[in-house]
Scaffold this motif. Structure first.
Motif, mmCIF file in Angstrom:
data_model
loop_
_atom_site.group_PDB
_atom_site.id
_atom_site.type_symbol
_atom_site.label_atom_id
_atom_site.label_comp_id
_atom_site.label_asym_id
_atom_site.label_seq_id
_atom_site.Cartn_x
_atom_site.Cartn_y
_atom_site.Cartn_z
ATOM 1 N N GLU A 40 76.172 23.948 38.396
ATOM 2 C CA GLU A 40 76.322 24.439 37.034
ATOM 3 C C GLU A 40 75.007 24.208 36.292
ATOM 4 O OE1 GLU A 40 79.722 22.457 35.399
ATOM 5 O OE2 GLU A 40 81.146 23.530 36.699
ATOM 6 N N GLU A 41 74.921 24.727 35.083
ATOM 7 C CA GLU A 41 73.660 24.630 34.349
ATOM 8 C C GLU A 41 73.273 23.185 34.073
ATOM 9 O OE1 GLU A 41 71.527 26.422 30.324
ATOM 10 O OE2 GLU A 41 73.421 27.259 31.060
ATOM 11 N N ASP A 42 74.261 22.338 33.789
ATOM 12 C CA ASP A 42 73.964 20.962 33.392
ATOM 13 C C ASP A 42 74.173 19.942 34.494
ATOM 14 O OD1 ASP A 42 73.353 21.775 30.785
ATOM 15 O OD2 ASP A 42 75.461 21.694 30.197
ATOM 16 N N LEU A 43 74.820 20.338 35.597
ATOM 17 C CA LEU A 43 75.085 19.349 36.639
ATOM 18 C C LEU A 43 75.254 19.989 37.991
ATOM 19 C CD1 LEU A 43 78.540 17.483 36.510
ATOM 20 C CD2 LEU A 43 78.296 19.927 36.739
ATOM 21 N N ILE A 44 74.969 19.180 39.010
ATOM 22 C CA ILE A 44 75.161 19.564 40.403
ATOM 23 C C ILE A 44 75.949 18.449 41.071
ATOM 24 C CG2 ILE A 44 74.012 19.935 42.635
ATOM 25 C CD1 ILE A 44 71.633 21.084 41.051
ATOM 26 N N VAL A 45 76.965 18.824 41.859
ATOM 27 C CA VAL A 45 77.709 17.861 42.666
ATOM 28 C C VAL A 45 77.553 18.262 44.129
ATOM 29 C CG1 VAL A 45 79.928 16.780 43.173
ATOM 30 C CG2 VAL A 45 79.388 17.461 40.820
ATOM 31 N N ILE A 46 77.110 17.329 44.943
ATOM 32 C CA ILE A 46 76.921 17.571 46.375
ATOM 33 C C ILE A 46 78.028 16.859 47.134
ATOM 34 C CG2 ILE A 46 75.403 17.260 48.359
ATOM 35 C CD1 ILE A 46 73.050 17.105 46.337
ATOM 36 N N GLY A 47 78.864 17.605 47.841
ATOM 37 C CA GLY A 47 79.887 17.010 48.695
ATOM 38 C C GLY A 47 79.256 16.595 50.017
ATOM 39 N N LEU A 48 78.851 15.344 50.113
ATOM 40 C CA LEU A 48 78.081 14.886 51.272
ATOM 41 C C LEU A 48 78.829 15.058 52.589
ATOM 42 C CD1 LEU A 48 76.483 11.582 49.910
ATOM 43 C CD2 LEU A 48 75.318 13.741 50.372
ATOM 44 N N ASP A 49 80.161 14.985 52.557
ATOM 45 C CA ASP A 49 80.921 15.105 53.800
ATOM 46 C C ASP A 49 80.694 16.453 54.486
ATOM 47 O OD1 ASP A 49 82.181 15.506 51.295
ATOM 48 O OD2 ASP A 49 84.134 15.763 52.201
ATOM 49 N N TYR A 50 80.405 17.496 53.710
ATOM 50 C CA TYR A 50 80.149 18.803 54.307
ATOM 51 C C TYR A 50 78.843 18.830 55.093
ATOM 52 C CZ TYR A 50 83.910 21.531 52.178
ATOM 53 O OH TYR A 50 85.138 22.058 51.846
ATOM 54 N N PHE A 51 77.940 17.903 54.805
ATOM 55 C CA PHE A 51 76.600 17.963 55.380
ATOM 56 C C PHE A 51 76.364 16.889 56.437
ATOM 57 C CE2 PHE A 51 76.562 20.093 51.325
ATOM 58 C CZ PHE A 51 75.916 21.271 51.636
ATOM 59 N N LEU A 52 77.447 16.396 57.015
ATOM 60 C CA LEU A 52 77.339 15.541 58.179
ATOM 61 C C LEU A 52 76.800 16.355 59.357
ATOM 62 C CD1 LEU A 52 80.723 13.613 57.838
ATOM 63 C CD2 LEU A 52 78.438 12.581 57.694
ATOM 64 N N PRO A 53 76.232 15.702 60.380
ATOM 65 C CA PRO A 53 75.686 16.443 61.517
ATOM 66 C C PRO A 53 76.737 17.329 62.185
ATOM 67 C CG PRO A 53 74.998 14.152 61.593
ATOM 68 C CD PRO A 53 76.005 14.248 60.491
ATOM 69 N N ALA A 54 76.259 18.403 62.793
ATOM 70 C CA ALA A 54 77.164 19.384 63.399
ATOM 71 C C ALA A 54 78.002 18.786 64.525
ATOM 72 C CB ALA A 54 76.355 20.564 63.927
ATOM 73 N N ASP A 55 77.500 17.738 65.171
ATOM 74 C CA ASP A 55 78.246 17.120 66.268
ATOM 75 C C ASP A 55 79.108 15.949 65.806
ATOM 76 O OD1 ASP A 55 76.217 15.400 65.633
ATOM 77 O OD2 ASP A 55 75.509 15.082 67.689
ATOM 78 N N HIS A 56 79.211 15.764 64.499
ATOM 79 C CA HIS A 56 80.017 14.655 63.984
ATOM 80 C C HIS A 56 81.499 14.969 64.150
ATOM 81 C CE1 HIS A 56 81.521 11.554 61.244
ATOM 82 N NE2 HIS A 56 80.332 10.989 61.355
ATOM 83 N N ARG A 57 82.312 13.933 64.351
ATOM 84 C CA ARG A 57 83.743 14.170 64.573
ATOM 85 C C ARG A 57 84.457 14.646 63.317
ATOM 86 N NH1 ARG A 57 87.096 9.447 63.624
ATOM 87 N NH2 ARG A 57 85.907 7.747 62.694
ATOM 88 N N PHE A 58 83.900 14.392 62.145
ATOM 89 C CA PHE A 58 84.461 14.936 60.906
ATOM 90 C C PHE A 58 83.727 16.230 60.569
ATOM 91 C CE2 PHE A 58 85.655 10.420 60.117
ATOM 92 C CZ PHE A 58 87.013 10.616 59.904
ATOM 93 N N GLN A 59 84.467 17.309 60.490
ATOM 94 C CA GLN A 59 83.896 18.622 60.204
ATOM 95 C C GLN A 59 84.805 19.371 59.244
ATOM 96 O OE1 GLN A 59 80.896 19.957 61.283
ATOM 97 N NE2 GLN A 59 80.505 17.915 62.107
ATOM 98 N N PRO A 60 84.242 20.315 58.459
ATOM 99 C CA PRO A 60 85.095 21.149 57.598
ATOM 100 C C PRO A 60 86.111 21.906 58.432
ATOM 101 C CG PRO A 60 82.766 21.461 57.082
ATOM 102 C CD PRO A 60 82.820 20.656 58.335
ATOM 103 N N VAL A 61 87.317 21.996 57.926
ATOM 104 C CA VAL A 61 88.372 22.706 58.653
ATOM 105 C C VAL A 61 88.560 24.096 58.054
ATOM 106 C CG1 VAL A 61 89.557 20.602 59.336
ATOM 107 C CG2 VAL A 61 90.148 21.701 57.157
#
Length: 289
Positions: free
Chosen positions: A107-128
């Motif tokens: 947004e214009e005044d803020l950014i929120v980064i969901g770090l869980d989405y940016f885990l390595p591609a081979d990580h056991r937690f991945q977006p479903v």
């Protein structure tokens, strides 16, 4: 923000956090639609005490134990934007663990980064429930370009009355050109979200791809379904070839915009202020490489 919501969380601490960070709280939780603050707190307490969420938080904390690189890259990007657009207001930036609920809020005044989405591609937690061709773009290398591309929209003037495929192509082309200008050392694949081989293949077949657009008179197409075939999310552009990456119209638009700026000696601001897609195409002198 993840530490405040996952470590030693109590109702009192949660209430203080929501009160102390109203911008973050509104952006992150405002959509949840609870009737009052009490219901919201109860739900958040349950979520952030859940064993699965706690395990995800621990994994994110291990991988992102040091986010100095992300901070430095964002600061450099913001400086680049300010150089071209001094009126740009640098937003507050937060990180969070969303349980794969929100990847990015810009947004214009803020950014929120969901770090869980940016885990390595081979990580056991991945977006479903996301196709692999989209999941592969959730990497640290794609993070800053994605944010800059999102920010570009506030400077990307466009004629809203132009519903043609060409207008869509030019809009995205300007967005990617903006990002490349702000992040000149970033490889193209991280800006548009292609594999390196897809970039090489697209350039190798640019004449054939462009020929498809011309032979089928696509540039001034206004049918929304047809437009989506060339600029919408897809693993490939099947009407051209199974080997042609998806969103190929965006890639062509980027090439047209690059030529337009180069051949007309424009500043980035002048480029982004040009809202007439047909004029951009006409003055680009674009030809396949």
């Amino acid at each position: 923000m993840e530490k405040l919501f996952f470590e030693d969380l109590t109702e009192e601490k949660l209430g203080e956090t929501l009160e102390n960070y109203p911008g973050f709280s509104s952006a992150m939780f405002g959509y949840m639609g609870f009737e009052n603050q009490t219901q919201l707190k109860e739900e958040l307490l349950a979520i952030h005490r859940d064993s699965g969420m706690l395990e995800l938080y621990e994994e994110v904390s291990l991988h992102f134990d040091d986010i100095a690189g992300i901070e430095t890259s964002l600061e450099d990007a913001f400086r680049g934007i300010l150089f071209h657009f001094p009126e740009f207001k640098v937003p507050d930036v937060y990180t969070f663990v969303t349980g794969f609920g929100t990847d990015l809020i810009v947004e214009e005044d803020l950014i929120v980064i969901g770090l869980d989405y940016f885990l390595p591609a081979d990580h056991r937690f991945q977006p479903v429930e996301l196709p692999q061709y989209i999941v592969k773009r959730y990497t640290e290398e794609h993070l800053i370009p994605t944010i800059v591309t999102a920010i570009s929209s506030r400077f990307n003037r466009t004629d809203l009355g132009d519903r043609t495929l060409l207008a869509e192509m030019i809009f995205y082309g300007k967005a990617y050109h903006f990002t490349k200008s702000i992040l000149p050392c970033t490889p193209d694949e991280y800006i548009i979200g292609y594999e390196k081989e897809e970039i090489f293949g697209s350039y190798a077949n640019e004449e054939m791809i462009w020929g498809h657009f011309i032979e089928n008179e696509l540039l001034y197409e206004t049918n929304a379904f047809e437009i989506r075939r060339y600029v919408g999310e897809a693993p490939f552009t099947d009407v051209i070839s199974p080997d042609a990456p998806g969103r190929i119209g965006r890639w062509l638009g980027w090439n047209i915009v690059d030529d337009f700026r180069m051949n007309n000696d424009l500043s980035l601001r002048e480029l982004m202020n040009q809202e007439d897609a047909r004029e951009i195409f006409k003055r680009s002198g674009y030809k396949p490489r």
